[in-house]
Design an enzyme around this catalytic site. Structure first.
Site, PDB file in Angstrom:
ATOM      1  N   ASP A 239       0.863  -1.187   0.000  1.00 22.84           N
ATOM      2  CA  ASP A 239       0.000   0.000   0.000  1.00 22.84           C
ATOM      3  C   ASP A 239       0.893   1.228   0.000  1.00 22.84           C
ATOM      4  O   ASP A 239       2.132   1.130   0.048  1.00 22.84           O
ATOM      5  CB  ASP A 239      -0.969  -0.005   1.192  1.00 22.84           C
ATOM      6  CG  ASP A 239      -2.290   0.706   0.854  1.00 22.84           C
ATOM      7  OD1 ASP A 239      -2.234   1.908   0.495  1.00 22.84           O
ATOM      8  OD2 ASP A 239      -3.357   0.078   0.939  1.00 22.84           O
ATOM      9  N   ASP A 259       3.935   1.653  -4.854  1.00 23.96           N
ATOM     10  CA  ASP A 259       2.909   2.178  -5.748  1.00 23.96           C
ATOM     11  C   ASP A 259       2.556   1.082  -6.745  1.00 23.96           C
ATOM     12  O   ASP A 259       3.405   0.649  -7.532  1.00 23.96           O
ATOM     13  CB  ASP A 259       3.480   3.413  -6.476  1.00 23.96           C
ATOM     14  CG  ASP A 259       2.480   4.007  -7.446  1.00 23.96           C
ATOM     15  OD1 ASP A 259       1.422   3.392  -7.686  1.00 23.96           O
ATOM     16  OD2 ASP A 259       2.771   5.098  -7.974  1.00 23.96           O
ATOM     17  N   MET A 260       1.310   0.613  -6.696  1.00 23.97           N
ATOM     18  CA  MET A 260       0.903  -0.515  -7.541  1.00 23.97           C
ATOM     19  C   MET A 260       1.000  -0.201  -9.029  1.00 23.97           C
ATOM     20  O   MET A 260       1.058  -1.114  -9.853  1.00 23.97           O
ATOM     21  CB  MET A 260      -0.521  -0.957  -7.191  1.00 23.97           C
ATOM     22  CG  MET A 260      -1.583   0.097  -7.422  1.00 23.97           C
ATOM     23  SD  MET A 260      -3.144  -0.418  -6.684  1.00 23.97           S
ATOM     24  CE  MET A 260      -4.109   1.088  -6.854  1.00 23.97           C
ATOM     25  N   LYS A 273      -8.817  -6.422  -3.170  1.00 21.52           N
ATOM     26  CA  LYS A 273     -10.183  -6.295  -2.631  1.00 21.52           C
ATOM     27  C   LYS A 273     -10.574  -4.827  -2.562  1.00 21.52           C
ATOM     28  O   LYS A 273      -9.871  -4.016  -1.960  1.00 21.52           O
ATOM     29  CB  LYS A 273     -10.261  -6.919  -1.234  1.00 21.52           C
ATOM     30  CG  LYS A 273     -11.593  -6.666  -0.541  1.00 21.52           C
ATOM     31  CD  LYS A 273     -11.692  -7.377   0.801  1.00 21.52           C
ATOM     32  CE  LYS A 273     -12.857  -6.843   1.603  1.00 21.52           C
ATOM     33  NZ  LYS A 273     -12.613  -5.521   2.191  1.00 21.52           N
ATOM     34  N   HIS A 277     -12.474  -0.992  -8.033  1.00 18.42           N
ATOM     35  CA  HIS A 277     -13.695  -0.172  -8.167  1.00 18.42           C
ATOM     36  C   HIS A 277     -13.421   1.320  -7.910  1.00 18.42           C
ATOM     37  O   HIS A 277     -14.287   2.146  -8.140  1.00 18.42           O
ATOM     38  CB  HIS A 277     -14.831  -0.695  -7.265  1.00 18.42           C
ATOM     39  CG  HIS A 277     -14.686  -0.384  -5.803  1.00 18.42           C
ATOM     40  ND1 HIS A 277     -15.701  -0.616  -4.890  1.00 18.42           N
ATOM     41  CD2 HIS A 277     -13.666   0.143  -5.087  1.00 18.42           C
ATOM     42  CE1 HIS A 277     -15.302  -0.233  -3.695  1.00 18.42           C
ATOM     43  NE2 HIS A 277     -14.082   0.213  -3.780  1.00 18.42           N
TER      44      HIS A 277
HETATM   45  N1  SAH Z   1      -8.115  -3.685   0.134  1.00 18.77           N
HETATM   46  C1  SAH Z   1      -8.527  -2.900   1.270  1.00 18.77           C
HETATM   47  C2  SAH Z   1      -8.481  -1.384   1.027  1.00 18.77           C
HETATM   48  C3  SAH Z   1      -9.287  -0.910  -0.163  1.00 18.77           C
HETATM   49  S1  SAH Z   1      -9.295   0.885  -0.358  1.00 18.77           S
HETATM   50  C4  SAH Z   1      -9.900  -3.328   1.737  1.00 18.77           C
HETATM   51  O1  SAH Z   1     -10.665  -3.910   0.987  1.00 18.77           O
HETATM   52  O2  SAH Z   1     -10.235  -3.049   2.883  1.00 18.77           O
HETATM   53  C5  SAH Z   1      -8.100   1.102  -1.632  1.00 18.77           C
HETATM   54  C6  SAH Z   1      -6.676   0.974  -1.139  1.00 18.77           C
HETATM   55  O3  SAH Z   1      -5.818   1.187  -2.244  1.00 18.77           O
HETATM   56  C7  SAH Z   1      -6.307   2.004  -0.074  1.00 18.77           C
HETATM   57  O4  SAH Z   1      -5.729   1.372   1.041  1.00 18.77           O
HETATM   58  C8  SAH Z   1      -5.310   2.891  -0.805  1.00 18.77           C
HETATM   59  O5  SAH Z   1      -4.328   3.470   0.045  1.00 18.77           O
HETATM   60  C9  SAH Z   1      -4.689   1.904  -1.784  1.00 18.77           C
HETATM   61  N2  SAH Z   1      -3.999   2.549  -2.907  1.00 18.77           N
HETATM   62  C10 SAH Z   1      -4.411   3.622  -3.622  1.00 18.77           C
HETATM   63  N3  SAH Z   1      -3.506   3.945  -4.561  1.00 18.77           N
HETATM   64  C11 SAH Z   1      -2.488   3.036  -4.437  1.00 18.77           C
HETATM   65  C12 SAH Z   1      -1.265   2.835  -5.141  1.00 18.77           C
HETATM   66  N4  SAH Z   1      -0.919   3.629  -6.156  1.00 18.77           N
HETATM   67  N5  SAH Z   1      -0.475   1.806  -4.760  1.00 18.77           N
HETATM   68  C13 SAH Z   1      -0.826   0.995  -3.744  1.00 18.77           C
HETATM   69  N6  SAH Z   1      -1.984   1.133  -3.037  1.00 18.77           N
HETATM   70  C14 SAH Z   1      -2.797   2.146  -3.383  1.00 18.77           C
END
Ligand code: SAH
Length: 376
Positions: A239, A259-260, A273, A277
């Site tokens: 994350d 960073d994904m 998860k 969306h």
């Molecule tokens: N999977 C978790 C959180 C979902 S919210 C659950 O279901 O509870 C979306 C998540 O994506 C957040 O934690 C946000 O910080 C993360 N996110 C957003 N941009 C990102 C990026 N570029 N790289 C990695 N994570 C990211």
């Protein structure tokens, strides 16, 4: 805890769906505000009482780039009974209350929405009364901005950004308090939903996997539950740095800041998860391509495991209208916040194929979410 023990899993899931549905009910009022503000009942009425999406778009003078958003708005309004929709030519399907993605579908006024036509003869129109009832929303920034957003010829800024000056995601990311609310809220939802998902399909989905990265895994709620159920799976969470920095230190999974869009640590499988969306199709394709780089080949168990809503699906009771209402209202919720999208199967398939994946399998689970295995 005593309460939990007394209730069946099914009962708890229904309670979860019920409160999610209740808490999204304001989306119905926002959708109605948008319909009135954009003049959709009038547009359908002046089109002979029935109009396709492109016809409504033209009559309301919206930019063509808003066609998909309009379809999503109309889906909430048809699922919740304001308009009806039928396929052209009729598909022989008697369920005409469920919106179809096709632009050939014809939307009609119902007995309810006939009252919303503003120039209905004499005293028959209830549009002024409806405006009065919706006054709190119409005078709130949301009411003003949702119509302005539909009328602008581009998607950015989102409705939320028109109101607050930045995307919902940025507010969540940059505000320390907001970020804590987001992460704790999502972790609570994962603690509830993930063990149930594992009971339903864990063996089939996680058997044979040596390692797993939960991408966008927040504070590790889901990864912790997976690691507890399948101790042989080496679980880690990727994350953003500020999210990882705020994660509780007692987590038994490895937390990786990154960073994904740039790079995902290698693993047999990736878990996503409630991540895709939040993003439009182009960004999803980029994220999925990053996943493709990270995972093992298919014959070594490589796959992407998506846990998200598949619109219209949920295995225990397909006719559950409240679930469908919740799903489509949540779709408008993510659209307003970040220009995110809750997808139906065809929309999911498109981004999987565009990212270069070969095949996928949807596993509907109890409640509002589904699991999708996506194979390289
Ligand atoms: N999977 C978790 C959180 C979902 S919210 C659950 O279901 O509870 C979306 C998540 O994506 C957040 O934690 C946000 O910080 C993360 N996110 C957003 N941009 C990102 C990026 N570029 N790289 C990695 N994570 C990211």
């Amino acid at each position: 805890m005593a309460l939990m023990e007394e209730s069946t899993t099914q009962g708890l899931l229904q309670a979860h769906d019920e409160f999610w549905h209740l808490s999204l009910s304001y989306i119905k009022s926002i959708a109605l505000t948008a319909a009135l503000g954009l003049g959709i009942p009038d547009a359908i009425h002046h089109h002979g009482g029935g109009a396709t999406l492109p016809e409504i778009l033209a009559k309301t003078e919206l930019h063509p780039c808003k066609l998909r958003a309009l379809r999503r708005l109309m889906r909430v309004l048809t699922v919740t009974g304001t308009f009806s929709v039928v396929q052209q030519p009729p598909a022989g399907d008697d369920d005409s209350t469920v919106a179809d993605a096709s632009d050939e579908a014809v939307y009609r006024l119902t007995a309810t929405s006939r009252f919303l036509v503003s120039d209905e003869v004499s005293s028959a129109t209830l549009a002024p009364y409806m405006r009065l009832v919706l006054l709190p929303i119409i005078f709130s920034p949301v009411g003003e901005h949702i119509c302005a957003w539909f009328r602008q010829e581009h998607h950015e800024p989102s409705v939320f950004a028109l109101e607050f000056g930045q995307q919902a995601a940025t507010v969540w990311e940059e505000g320390a308090d907001a970020n804590a609310i987001l992460n704790e809220g999502l972790a609570a939802q994962s603690r509830f939903l993930v063990p149930d998902m594992l009971r339903e399909c864990g063996e089939a989905v996680f058997r044979g996997i040596d390692s797993l990265v939960d991408v966008g895994g927040g504070h590790g709620g889901a990864a912790t539950a997976i690691a507890a159920a399948f101790p042989h799976v080496k679980c880690s969470v990727l994350d953003l740095p500020h999210v990882v920095a705020g994660a509780p230190s007692d987590s038994n999974v490895q937390l990786v800041a990154g960073d994904m869009f740039q790079s995902i640590p290698p693993a047999t499988a990736v878990f996503l998860k409630n991540v895709l969306h939040d993003w439009g199709d182009d960004e999803c394709v980029k994220i999925l391509k990053s996943c493709m780089q990270a995972i093992s080949p298919r014959d070594a168990g490589g796959k992407v495991i998506v846990m998200d809503v598949v619109l219209g699906l949920g295995h225990d009771d397909k006719s559950n209208i409240k679930r469908l209402e919740t799903q489509v209202m949540f779709d408008l919720f993510v659209m307003m916040g970040n220009n995110g999208v809750e997808r139906d199967e065809q929309e999911w398939k498109k981004i999987f194929i565009d990212a270069g994946f070969k095949d996928y399998k949807i596993i509907p689970i109890a409640g509002t979410h589904s699991v999708i295995e996506v194979y390289p």
